[in-house]
Design a protein around this motif. Structure first.
Motif, PDB file in Angstrom:
ATOM      1  N   ALA A  24       0.838  -1.201   0.000  1.00  0.00           N
ATOM      2  CA  ALA A  24       0.000   0.000   0.000  1.00  0.00           C
ATOM      3  C   ALA A  24       0.869   1.245   0.000  1.00  0.00           C
ATOM      4  O   ALA A  24       1.871   1.316   0.701  1.00  0.00           O
ATOM      5  CB  ALA A  24      -0.916   0.003   1.212  1.00  0.00           C
ATOM      6  N   SER A  25       0.455   2.230  -0.786  1.00  0.00           N
ATOM      7  CA  SER A  25       1.178   3.499  -0.843  1.00  0.00           C
ATOM      8  C   SER A  25       0.227   4.595  -1.286  1.00  0.00           C
ATOM      9  O   SER A  25      -0.935   4.335  -1.591  1.00  0.00           O
ATOM     10  CB  SER A  25       2.355   3.405  -1.827  1.00  0.00           C
ATOM     11  OG  SER A  25       1.873   3.174  -3.144  1.00  0.00           O
ATOM     12  N   GLY A  26       0.731   5.843  -1.295  1.00  0.00           N
ATOM     13  CA  GLY A  26      -0.109   6.940  -1.758  1.00  0.00           C
ATOM     14  C   GLY A  26       0.338   8.246  -1.165  1.00  0.00           C
ATOM     15  O   GLY A  26       0.658   8.322   0.010  1.00  0.00           O
ATOM     16  N   MET A  54      -8.552  -8.775   7.314  1.00  0.00           N
ATOM     17  CA  MET A  54      -8.108  -8.521   8.677  1.00  0.00           C
ATOM     18  C   MET A  54      -8.082  -7.034   8.941  1.00  0.00           C
ATOM     19  O   MET A  54      -7.822  -6.229   8.040  1.00  0.00           O
ATOM     20  CB  MET A  54      -6.721  -9.123   8.930  1.00  0.00           C
ATOM     21  CG  MET A  54      -5.561  -8.429   8.263  1.00  0.00           C
ATOM     22  SD  MET A  54      -3.970  -9.271   8.567  1.00  0.00           S
ATOM     23  CE  MET A  54      -3.941  -9.339  10.349  1.00  0.00           C
ATOM     24  N   TYR A  55      -8.379  -6.659  10.198  1.00  0.00           N
ATOM     25  CA  TYR A  55      -8.207  -5.289  10.630  1.00  0.00           C
ATOM     26  C   TYR A  55      -6.726  -5.054  10.881  1.00  0.00           C
ATOM     27  O   TYR A  55      -6.038  -5.910  11.438  1.00  0.00           O
ATOM     28  CB  TYR A  55      -9.035  -4.998  11.872  1.00  0.00           C
ATOM     29  CG  TYR A  55     -10.498  -4.819  11.572  1.00  0.00           C
ATOM     30  CD1 TYR A  55     -11.416  -5.826  11.834  1.00  0.00           C
ATOM     31  CD2 TYR A  55     -10.959  -3.641  10.975  1.00  0.00           C
ATOM     32  CE1 TYR A  55     -12.758  -5.660  11.529  1.00  0.00           C
ATOM     33  CE2 TYR A  55     -12.297  -3.465  10.666  1.00  0.00           C
ATOM     34  CZ  TYR A  55     -13.190  -4.485  10.942  1.00  0.00           C
ATOM     35  OH  TYR A  55     -14.513  -4.314  10.640  1.00  0.00           O
ATOM     36  N   THR A  56      -6.239  -3.896  10.479  1.00  0.00           N
ATOM     37  CA  THR A  56      -4.803  -3.644  10.536  1.00  0.00           C
ATOM     38  C   THR A  56      -4.294  -3.441  11.953  1.00  0.00           C
ATOM     39  O   THR A  56      -3.083  -3.463  12.174  1.00  0.00           O
ATOM     40  CB  THR A  56      -4.450  -2.418   9.689  1.00  0.00           C
ATOM     41  OG1 THR A  56      -5.241  -1.305  10.090  1.00  0.00           O
ATOM     42  CG2 THR A  56      -4.698  -2.704   8.204  1.00  0.00           C
ATOM     43  N   ASP A  76       2.607  -6.662   7.574  1.00  0.00           N
ATOM     44  CA  ASP A  76       3.831  -6.052   8.076  1.00  0.00           C
ATOM     45  C   ASP A  76       3.601  -4.547   8.004  1.00  0.00           C
ATOM     46  O   ASP A  76       3.752  -3.935   6.935  1.00  0.00           O
ATOM     47  CB  ASP A  76       5.036  -6.467   7.225  1.00  0.00           C
ATOM     48  CG  ASP A  76       6.351  -5.933   7.772  1.00  0.00           C
ATOM     49  OD1 ASP A  76       6.327  -4.901   8.488  1.00  0.00           O
ATOM     50  OD2 ASP A  76       7.390  -6.520   7.479  1.00  0.00           O
ATOM     51  N   ASN A  77       3.183  -3.952   9.115  1.00  0.00           N
ATOM     52  CA  ASN A  77       2.814  -2.542   9.108  1.00  0.00           C
ATOM     53  C   ASN A  77       4.008  -1.633   8.796  1.00  0.00           C
ATOM     54  O   ASN A  77       3.828  -0.556   8.216  1.00  0.00           O
ATOM     55  CB  ASN A  77       2.191  -2.158  10.438  1.00  0.00           C
ATOM     56  CG  ASN A  77       0.773  -2.686  10.580  1.00  0.00           C
ATOM     57  OD1 ASN A  77       0.094  -2.917   9.578  1.00  0.00           O
ATOM     58  ND2 ASN A  77       0.334  -2.897  11.800  1.00  0.00           N
ATOM     59  N   ALA A  78       5.194  -2.075   9.151  1.00  0.00           N
ATOM     60  CA  ALA A  78       6.382  -1.270   8.855  1.00  0.00           C
ATOM     61  C   ALA A  78       6.598  -1.136   7.348  1.00  0.00           C
ATOM     62  O   ALA A  78       7.146  -0.140   6.872  1.00  0.00           O
ATOM     63  CB  ALA A  78       7.614  -1.882   9.517  1.00  0.00           C
TER      64      ALA A  78
END
Length: 125
Positions: A24-26, A54-56, A76-78
């Motif tokens: 994901a990006s933006g 899934m909820y993040t 991987d939230n990082a």
């Protein structure tokens, strides 16, 4: 606007494994717009169906019965990346797989407003 890019699709024999990735990006990236991340799949002539979500901010995922015990969604939230580990693949898992983001983990695909371009998974018998 959140942008999603999938990768990791390919061809595999029944019983094999694949791992899909969704980055994901933006420039105007909004955390709330992707509180929930999901993987959908679609075959020609059929409706797009959600297979995992899934909820993040949580570790637990939700799965369709058809993939329960075989697929695992993780994040991987990082790296702002969500994964779909697919094990014990079956020919009926053959489809285009899409990553999607939404504020909530909706069931119906029309409620999801951010989609990736899709990655093809083909499972041969």
């Amino acid at each position: 606007q959140v942008r999603l890019v999938e990768s990791g699709g390919g061809s595999v024999r029944a019983g094999g494994s694949l791992r899909l990735s969704c980055a994901a990006s933006g420039a105007t990236y909004s955390r709330n717009s992707r509180n929930c991340m999901a993987w959908f799949r679609q075959v020609p002539g059929k409706m797009r169906e959600r297979v995992a979500a899934m909820y993040t901010d949580r570790a637990q995922g939700f799965y369709d019965d058809s993939v329960q015990g075989r697929f695992t969604i993780s994040q991987d939230n990082a790296k702002n990346t969500v994964y779909l580990q697919m094990n014990s693949l079956k020919p009926e898992d053959t489809a285009m797989y899409y990553c999607a983001a939404a504020p909530l983990c909706y069931d119906a695909p029309f409620n999801w407003d951010v989609w990736g371009q899709g990655t093809q998974v083909t499972v041969s018998s």
